[in-house]
Design a protein around this motif. Structure first.
Motif, PDB file in Angstrom:
ATOM      1  N   ILE A  35     -16.387  12.059 132.975  1.00  0.00           N
ATOM      2  CA  ILE A  35     -17.169  12.650 131.885  1.00  0.00           C
ATOM      3  C   ILE A  35     -16.273  13.434 130.925  1.00  0.00           C
ATOM      4  N   HIS A  36     -15.392  14.241 131.492  1.00  0.00           N
ATOM      5  CA  HIS A  36     -14.572  15.142 130.676  1.00  0.00           C
ATOM      6  C   HIS A  36     -13.167  14.605 130.421  1.00  0.00           C
ATOM      7  N   GLN A  37     -12.879  13.406 130.918  1.00  0.00           N
ATOM      8  CA  GLN A  37     -11.536  12.815 130.793  1.00  0.00           C
ATOM      9  C   GLN A  37     -10.476  13.829 131.211  1.00  0.00           C
ATOM     10  N   ALA A  38     -10.684  14.363 132.407  1.00  0.00           N
ATOM     11  CA  ALA A  38      -9.807  15.402 132.940  1.00  0.00           C
ATOM     12  C   ALA A  38      -9.302  14.987 134.314  1.00  0.00           C
ATOM     13  N   SER A  39      -8.229  15.622 134.729  1.00  0.00           N
ATOM     14  CA  SER A  39      -7.690  15.358 136.067  1.00  0.00           C
ATOM     15  C   SER A  39      -8.563  16.057 137.104  1.00  0.00           C
ATOM     16  N   ARG A  40      -8.439  15.624 138.330  1.00  0.00           N
ATOM     17  CA  ARG A  40      -9.188  16.256 139.420  1.00  0.00           C
ATOM     18  C   ARG A  40      -8.774  17.717 139.565  1.00  0.00           C
ATOM     19  N   LEU A  41      -7.499  18.004 139.382  1.00  0.00           N
ATOM     20  CA  LEU A  41      -7.005  19.381 139.471  1.00  0.00           C
ATOM     21  C   LEU A  41      -7.681  20.268 138.422  1.00  0.00           C
ATOM     22  N   THR A  42      -7.863  19.745 137.217  1.00  0.00           N
ATOM     23  CA  THR A  42      -8.520  20.501 136.146  1.00  0.00           C
ATOM     24  C   THR A  42      -9.986  20.754 136.486  1.00  0.00           C
ATOM     25  N   VAL A  43     -10.669  19.739 136.985  1.00  0.00           N
ATOM     26  CA  VAL A  43     -12.070  19.888 137.376  1.00  0.00           C
ATOM     27  C   VAL A  43     -12.181  20.908 138.503  1.00  0.00           C
ATOM     28  N   ARG A  44     -11.294  20.829 139.477  1.00  0.00           N
ATOM     29  CA  ARG A  44     -11.332  21.783 140.593  1.00  0.00           C
ATOM     30  C   ARG A  44     -11.106  23.218 140.118  1.00  0.00           C
TER      31      ARG A  44
END
Length: 152
Positions: A35-44
């Motif tokens: 959804i946010h075109q972000a890395s998993r680290l960023t989402v976490r």
């Protein structure tokens, strides 16, 4: 604005708008990455900040929910729960009779297009609820009516 803050704002905006309600499950980390075109680290990182602010809480191996923690959880049933529910309904309707054998694990995998773990989890849930019993190396069978869970 850093991406993790964009994610935090989006979640808070959804809560304020009522799109996300107390107890409702958030999208999975993988879904948020897409959804946010972000890395998993960023989402976490975003989820960690939201947890620290008591906006959300996380249940290990299950997911994150909108707070407060005592709100009833609202989430879509997992695939194994849907399969178990379908079998429980068939048993209640009398389509499957006590001591009738249920499909094997490989038949469930083929019929529902699921992984072995999902098929096992569905049968384990039915066993835990009292709808079925398993005889090792023989199969899983519908339990006698007196073992079925009572409807509340």
């Amino acid at each position: 604005m850093p991406i993790y803050q964009v994610i935090i704002k989006a979640i808070k905006d959804d809560i304020a708008a009522g799109t996300l309600r107390p107890g409702q499950a958030l999208p999975t980390e993988a879904e948020m990455c897409t959804i946010h075109q972000a890395s998993r680290l960023t989402v976490r990182r975003a989820l960690e900040v939201l947890r620290e602010e008591d906006v959300i809480y996380t249940v290990r191996a299950e997911g994150s929910y909108v707070g407060p923690r005592d709100a009833p959880q609202i989430r879509e049933p997992w695939e194994f729960e849907k399969i178990a529910s379908e079998f429980a309904d068939r048993i209640k309707r009398g389509d499957l009779k006590p001591d009738e054998v249920l499909p094997s694990q490989s038949e469930l995998i083929e019929q529902y297009g699921v992984a072995k773990k999902t098929a096992r989890a569905a049968m384990a849930l039915l066993r835990d609820q009292g709808w079925v019993y398993t005889v090792p190396t023989i199969g899983t069978f519908v339990a006698s009516r007196d073992k079925w869970p009572t409807e509340s």
